[in-house]
Design a protein around this motif. Structure first.
Motif, PDB file in Angstrom:
ATOM      1  N   GLY A 166       3.227  -3.112   0.180  1.00 46.81           N
ATOM      2  CA  GLY A 166       3.766  -4.460   0.338  1.00 46.81           C
ATOM      3  C   GLY A 166       3.081  -5.500  -0.757  1.00 46.81           C
ATOM      4  N   PRO A 167       3.092  -6.707  -0.468  1.00 48.27           N
ATOM      5  CA  PRO A 167       2.301  -7.811  -1.364  1.00 48.27           C
ATOM      6  C   PRO A 167       0.736  -7.742  -1.344  1.00 48.27           C
ATOM      7  N   PHE A 168       0.354  -6.596  -1.889  1.00 43.21           N
ATOM      8  CA  PHE A 168      -1.200  -6.310  -1.971  1.00 43.21           C
ATOM      9  C   PHE A 168      -1.662  -7.388  -2.974  1.00 43.21           C
ATOM     10  N   PRO A 169      -2.683  -8.196  -2.854  1.00 44.38           N
ATOM     11  CA  PRO A 169      -3.234  -8.930  -4.017  1.00 44.38           C
ATOM     12  C   PRO A 169      -3.865  -8.176  -4.897  1.00 44.38           C
ATOM     13  N   GLU A 170      -4.097  -8.443  -6.262  1.00 44.07           N
ATOM     14  CA  GLU A 170      -4.746  -8.022  -7.132  1.00 44.07           C
ATOM     15  C   GLU A 170      -6.159  -8.743  -7.389  1.00 44.07           C
TER      16      GLU A 170
ATOM     17  N   VAL B  38      -8.486  -7.823   3.593  1.00 41.38           N
ATOM     18  CA  VAL B  38      -8.969  -8.024   2.059  1.00 41.38           C
ATOM     19  C   VAL B  38     -10.056  -9.256   2.161  1.00 41.38           C
ATOM     20  N   PHE B  39     -11.239  -9.107   1.735  1.00 40.40           N
ATOM     21  CA  PHE B  39     -12.158  -9.728   1.850  1.00 40.40           C
ATOM     22  C   PHE B  39     -12.875 -10.244   0.712  1.00 40.40           C
ATOM     23  N   GLY B  40     -13.581 -11.242   0.353  1.00 42.94           N
ATOM     24  CA  GLY B  40     -14.159 -11.462  -1.064  1.00 42.94           C
ATOM     25  C   GLY B  40     -15.692 -11.159  -0.357  1.00 42.94           C
ATOM     26  N   ALA B  41     -15.935 -10.117  -0.810  1.00 45.30           N
ATOM     27  CA  ALA B  41     -17.663  -9.478  -0.509  1.00 45.30           C
ATOM     28  C   ALA B  41     -18.378  -9.862  -1.849  1.00 45.30           C
ATOM     29  N   ASP B  42     -19.640  -9.452  -1.607  1.00 44.63           N
ATOM     30  CA  ASP B  42     -20.518  -9.386  -2.702  1.00 44.63           C
ATOM     31  C   ASP B  42     -20.474  -8.128  -3.631  1.00 44.63           C
ATOM     32  N   ALA B  43     -19.566  -8.091  -4.207  1.00 44.98           N
ATOM     33  CA  ALA B  43     -19.202  -7.093  -5.316  1.00 44.98           C
ATOM     34  C   ALA B  43     -18.369  -7.461  -6.489  1.00 44.98           C
ATOM     35  N   ASP B  44     -18.221  -6.408  -7.317  1.00 41.07           N
ATOM     36  CA  ASP B  44     -17.177  -7.054  -8.477  1.00 41.07           C
ATOM     37  C   ASP B  44     -15.870  -6.819  -8.046  1.00 41.07           C
ATOM     38  N   ALA B  45     -15.607  -5.516  -7.321  1.00 36.76           N
ATOM     39  CA  ALA B  45     -14.256  -5.110  -6.875  1.00 36.76           C
ATOM     40  C   ALA B  45     -14.201  -4.430  -5.547  1.00 36.76           C
ATOM     41  N   LEU B  46     -12.987  -4.435  -5.183  1.00 37.22           N
ATOM     42  CA  LEU B  46     -12.870  -3.665  -3.789  1.00 37.22           C
ATOM     43  C   LEU B  46     -11.794  -2.423  -4.052  1.00 37.22           C
ATOM     44  N   GLU B  47     -12.145  -1.187  -3.624  1.00 33.84           N
ATOM     45  CA  GLU B  47     -11.344  -0.043  -4.092  1.00 33.84           C
ATOM     46  C   GLU B  47     -10.802   0.181  -2.581  1.00 33.84           C
ATOM     47  N   PHE B  48      -9.653   0.012  -2.211  1.00 34.06           N
ATOM     48  CA  PHE B  48      -9.019   0.292  -1.139  1.00 34.06           C
ATOM     49  C   PHE B  48      -8.267   1.695  -1.384  1.00 34.06           C
TER      50      PHE B  48
ATOM     51  N   PRO C  77      -1.427  22.908   6.140  1.00 33.32           N
ATOM     52  CA  PRO C  77      -2.310  23.088   5.044  1.00 33.32           C
ATOM     53  C   PRO C  77      -1.968  22.217   4.017  1.00 33.32           C
ATOM     54  N   LEU C  78      -1.374  21.031   4.049  1.00 37.45           N
ATOM     55  CA  LEU C  78      -0.941  20.235   3.203  1.00 37.45           C
ATOM     56  C   LEU C  78      -2.238  19.448   2.594  1.00 37.45           C
ATOM     57  N   VAL C  79      -2.338  19.245   1.479  1.00 37.55           N
ATOM     58  CA  VAL C  79      -3.232  18.209   0.871  1.00 37.55           C
ATOM     59  C   VAL C  79      -2.991  16.853   1.088  1.00 37.55           C
ATOM     60  N   PRO C  80      -4.130  16.075   1.701  1.00 36.23           N
ATOM     61  CA  PRO C  80      -3.760  14.785   1.960  1.00 36.23           C
ATOM     62  C   PRO C  80      -2.835  13.955   0.923  1.00 36.23           C
ATOM     63  N   ILE C  81      -2.202  12.953   1.404  1.00 30.95           N
ATOM     64  CA  ILE C  81      -1.915  12.054   0.341  1.00 30.95           C
ATOM     65  C   ILE C  81      -2.639  10.947   0.407  1.00 30.95           C
ATOM     66  N   VAL C  82      -2.900  10.683  -0.923  1.00 33.93           N
ATOM     67  CA  VAL C  82      -3.961   9.654  -1.207  1.00 33.93           C
ATOM     68  C   VAL C  82      -3.458   8.392  -2.264  1.00 33.93           C
ATOM     69  N   GLU C  83      -3.495   7.275  -1.950  1.00 35.89           N
ATOM     70  CA  GLU C  83      -3.410   6.358  -2.740  1.00 35.89           C
ATOM     71  C   GLU C  83      -4.524   5.042  -2.742  1.00 35.89           C
ATOM     72  N   GLN C  84      -4.373   4.458  -4.034  1.00 36.77           N
ATOM     73  CA  GLN C  84      -5.567   3.577  -3.946  1.00 36.77           C
ATOM     74  C   GLN C  84      -5.113   2.213  -4.778  1.00 36.77           C
ATOM     75  N   ARG C  85      -5.712   1.024  -4.255  1.00 32.31           N
ATOM     76  CA  ARG C  85      -5.570  -0.085  -4.997  1.00 32.31           C
ATOM     77  C   ARG C  85      -7.097  -0.807  -5.210  1.00 32.31           C
ATOM     78  N   THR C  86      -6.930  -1.574  -6.159  1.00 30.61           N
ATOM     79  CA  THR C  86      -8.126  -2.216  -6.667  1.00 30.61           C
ATOM     80  C   THR C  86      -8.160  -3.705  -6.772  1.00 30.61           C
ATOM     81  N   VAL C  87      -8.928  -4.303  -6.038  1.00 30.06           N
ATOM     82  CA  VAL C  87      -9.058  -5.701  -5.922  1.00 30.06           C
ATOM     83  C   VAL C  87     -10.183  -6.387  -6.434  1.00 30.06           C
ATOM     84  N   ASP C  88      -9.990  -7.146  -7.727  1.00 31.52           N
ATOM     85  CA  ASP C  88     -11.049  -7.673  -8.170  1.00 31.52           C
ATOM     86  C   ASP C  88     -11.467  -8.883  -7.242  1.00 31.52           C
ATOM     87  N   ILE C  89     -12.767  -9.164  -7.331  1.00 33.04           N
ATOM     88  CA  ILE C  89     -13.277 -10.417  -6.594  1.00 33.04           C
ATOM     89  C   ILE C  89     -13.638 -11.356  -7.833  1.00 33.04           C
ATOM     90  N   ILE C  90     -13.075 -12.693  -7.611  1.00 27.81           N
ATOM     91  CA  ILE C  90     -13.275 -13.471  -8.575  1.00 27.81           C
ATOM     92  C   ILE C  90     -14.257 -14.764  -8.000  1.00 27.81           C
TER      93      ILE C  90
END
Length: 821
Positions: A733-737, A788-798, A808-821
């Motif tokens: 969806g409209p996931f923030p960067e 999504v929260f602005g934590a004490d980190a440079d970025a959040l990797e979801f 026996p299927l390999v899990p389906i994995v996707e990631q999004r990185t959100v920068d904290i500014i």
């Protein structure tokens, strides 16, 4: 008394035309009465016909017959032998763990053939639609009921018959080789005196002259085998020179081949007149043998027989032995329990055998008596000669066995906790009184009355109470305020998967550790090579949640954790590592910390680890098949524990490990084995062409599968098979960067299944820490909230990970990185 006169409609079901004296005496009890029957008779006296008589009566009355064979190899033999019933329009159906059960055929069968273990499993699940056929049995024939005294297997037979009698009260017909305490078995099965038979040696078609011969035991085990072989040939030679036949029993399949090869040379050296090399017809027929070593041997009158030979080769050897073309036959003990192949001289060369799970064990006294019973050919010999070759120290033991026989004991006390847990899990026992009622249906109870001191019978109730308290303390059973008894989920799973209770407790403890650890399952992959692309549509596309090795990269469960839990299970406690195996074990386990393992555990671990990659060393292969077969059952059970107590991702890892052990494929290609019709060969072929997942197969299409080396028909079936699996798309969806420090927002991620519905686990982590986890039946789509929260980190990797616990299927994995500014 002719068969056609007694049973005209079943005359063609018997392999002979007239009943012998023993069969005639038992016939009225079997055909004219309804009570249970117990018959003890010497080997080769014709007990099989008693089973067939009981079956014929049940069929004539419109009922269903169940035949319990003492071992799996004999179930197939009965299926072939009872084609005679099929020709009379009665269906015979064999139910074993090696075959896929067809419940519809089982329900419609007139004659069911099962082993005690399979019947135990079926009766535990009798209330399921799949196994409800076991409650519709009218007569149950127990072949070789003296199996009650067999180590471990005996207690299975005992509790299973007790359970079957409670479920559907069939007529029981129990058959046995000679046993001194036949009255105890009759008392257990409520067989009256009129239908209890103890046929003595006078009913043997040929007298038996049995004895013990000793040899000088040396320090070299390999040399000892040949000392015993020469002793066996010394005993057989006089009979071979007189055109008699000899049957020599050895401890393993491999030994039958080696002994036959050595015996050929020794027979030639001794100039014993044997063989049929001048028989042109036999020379031509021998070319039909598939085993080259056997083909070279039979023309010299020497052969070997074991369950590992093809059916064609076994059938030919049996037929030629009956015809006298084979004069000296080496075999494993299976032959003694199955096909009736008598010989003038029978020699038991090996009284000890190597069991892959138990190490070196003594041959069962029941096996010894069964083998010796093959001595003497009816119609050809007046006397049969049987010999046990053993070390001097054991000679008296075998002389007593031959003189006094072997009373049948109960083995239930050795595994009382396990069987009691199973009954409680089925709901047949709900309080202490029920326990005592159940015990009174067992052979253990009857034998305890006969030998109260040896069975500690006066303290039985105390022992049962202690046993129950132990089950409660270990978490298998719980008691209510009204002193009721009920199985816990742990107890139910232990029963369902036939686990030793110590193993079930170990699995449950592992589940607790996984559930309590950070992530409550398998951590997300961290390297870019393991991640799937943002818009991957694939059934098990790349994104494996683990690496081989225990707890790497923060994972709470790794492949080696699963292998370790299985390798150290008490089911493998008696496995030993021979000296010639240790270099191979060390080579497999290079770099793996196994300091706390004993040698047997290291061996099992090495076999499982190498099997998972399809590279089992030659030195470990002799025991690998049995260990792998037992291990896959244990891994499957562990998967069920993890699914119940630790979550779908952990269960999915276990399912993949199980598939790898079965198929020997790489971790990133194991998902291919979920496709119907794709085994290790096709999986390897597709993986080499860059098609490592069902998702890759779907993306490739039929034409590209053909280019990868599959034939047109196979390519189409594989493509269709991939379509029958779940296939996932993740919509962020409209996931923030980016997000400002201190700002909080909740977004939604949608997981869509565009393939077949399946159970799934969806987990969301942020910077490796689990945020949310859900288990669901993923039919169309599932939406999960993501904070999504602005934590004490440079970025959040979801990371969003979707795993299917039953595939026996390999899990389906996707990631999004959100920068904290």
């Amino acid at each position: 008394m002719e068969v056609a006169e007694v049973l005209p409609q079943f005359a063609d079901a018997f392999a002979f035309e007239e009943f012998n004296r023993m069969q005639r005496e038992a016939l009225p009890a079997l055909l004219e009465r309804e009570e249970n029957v117990v018959a003890s008779a010497p080997t080769a006296s014709g007990k099989t016909a008693l089973a067939e008589l009981a079956i014929c009566k049940a069929l004539a009355d419109g009922g269903t017959a169940l035949f319990i064979a003492p071992m799996r190899a004999l179930t197939n033999e009965k299926e072939d032998d009872w084609d005679r019933f099929e020709e009379l329009d009665y269906s015979v159906y064999v139910v074993t763990g090696e075959r896929d059960l067809n419940p519809r055929r089982a329900r419609r069968a007139d004659i069911l053939v099962m082993t005690p273990e399979k019947l135990d499993s079926a009766t535990r699940k009798h209330d399921s639609r799949r196994y409800d056929f076991v409650t519709d049995v009218d007569v149950c024939v127990i072949d070789e009921v003296h199996l009650l005294d067999a180590d471990r297997r005996g207690s299975v037979l005992e509790v299973t018959i007790s359970r079957l009698r409670r479920l559907c009260a069939p007529r029981i017909v129990a058959l046995s080789a000679t046993m001194p305490n036949v009255d105890d078995v009759a008392a257990w099965l409520d067989a009256p005196d009129e239908t209890t038979f103890e046929f003595g040696d006078e009913y043997r078609p040929v007298d038996l002259n049995a004895g013990v011969k000793t040899y000088t035991h040396g320090e070299n085990t390999f040399a000892d085998k040949y000392r015993r072989l020469y002793r066996a040939l010394d005993l057989a030679e006089p009979h071979l020179r007189e055109d008699g036949q000899a049957l020599v029993f050895v401890s393993s399949r491999q030994d039958t081949v080696r002994a036959a090869e050595k015996a050929r040379d020794e027979i030639a050296e001794r100039d014993v007149p044997m063989g049929a090399r001048g028989d042109y017809d036999f020379h031509t027929e021998s070319k039909d043998l598939e085993n080259e070593t056997l083909r070279n041997s039979v023309l010299d009158g020497v052969a070997f027989h074991h369950a590992g030979l093809s059916k064609n080769d076994r059938d030919l050897v049996e037929e030629w032995f009956k015809q006298g073309l084979i004069e000296l036959l080496f075999s494993t003990s299976t032959l003694a329990w199955g096909v009736n192949l008598p010989a003038r001289c029978v020699v038991i060369r090996d009284t000890k055998l190597h069991d892959p799970l138990e190490g070196e064990v003594d041959m069962s006294p029941l096996d010894v008596l069964q083998m010796l019973g093959r001595a003497g050919r009816p119609g050809y010999d007046d006397v049969g000669y049987g010999w046990v070759v053993c070390d001097t120290a054991e000679a008296d033991k075998y002389r007593r066995l031959l003189r006094d026989g072997k009373e049948i004991e109960s083995r239930l006390a050795e595994s009382l906790e396990t069987h009691l847990n199973a009954e409680i899990a089925m709901g047949t026992i709900t309080d202490l009184d029920d326990v005592m009622d159940w015990l009174e249906t067992t052979y253990y109870y009857v034998r305890g009355q006969s030998k109260p001191e040896e069975y500690d019978f006066p303290n039985l109730r105390t022992r049962v109470r202690d046993c129950l308290e132990g089950l409660v303390e270990r978490g298998f059973v719980e008691t209510g305020e009204d002193l009721s008894i009920e199985a816990t989920p742990r107890g139910v799973l232990a029963s369902k998967y036939y686990l030793r209770l110590e193993t079930a407790a170990t699995f449950a403890d592992l589940c607790d550790r996984v559930a309590e650890s950070d992530g409550a399952g398998v951590s997300s992959p961290s390297s870019s090579a393991e991640r799937s692309s943002p818009n991957a549509r694939a059934a098990g596309s790349r994104g494996d949640a683990t690496k081989s090795g225990r707890r790497e990269n923060g994972a709470s469960l790794g492949t080696d954790d699963v292998l370790e839990a299985v390798a150290t299970a008490v089911e493998f406690d008696s496995v030993s590592a021979r000296q010639d195996e240790r270099d191979a074990i060390d080579a497999v386990l290079v770099g793996v910390d196994t300091d706390e393992f004993d040698p047997g555990e290291r061996k099992v671990f090495a076999i499982l680890r190498s099997a998972a990659s399809g590279t089992t060393p030659n030195a470990l292969r002799s025991d690998a098949w049995v260990i792998r077969r037992n291990a896959t059952r244990l891994v499957s059970a562990l998967g069920a524990f993890l699914d119940r107590f630790a979550g779908p991702h952990a269960a999915n890892l276990s399912r993949r490990v199980e598939a790898r052990i079965e198929n020997g494929v790489a971790d990133d290609a194991v998902g291919l084995t979920a496709i119907d019709g794709v085994g290790p060969g096709r999986a390897s072929k597709l993986a080499k062409e860059g098609l490592s997942t069902p998702g890759d197969v779907l993306g490739a299409g039929v034409t590209e599968l053909e280019d990868a080396g599959l034939s047109a028909g196979v390519a189409e079936r594989v493509y269709e098979g991939a379509q029958s699996l779940p296939a996932v798309e993740i919509d962020w969806g409209p996931f923030p960067e980016a997000v400002e420090t201190g700002e909080n927002d909740v977004r939604e991620v949608t997981v869509r299944n565009v393939g077949e519905p399946a159970r799934a686990g969806i987990r969301v982590t942020v910077n490796g820490v689990e945020m949310t986890s859900t288990a669901c039946y993923l039919r169309d789509s599932e939406t999960v909230p993501v904070g999504v929260f602005g934590a004490d980190a440079d970025a959040l990797e979801f990371t969003v990970s979707v795993a299917f616990p039953a595939e026996p299927l390999v899990p389906i994995v996707e990631q999004r990185t959100v920068d904290i500014i």
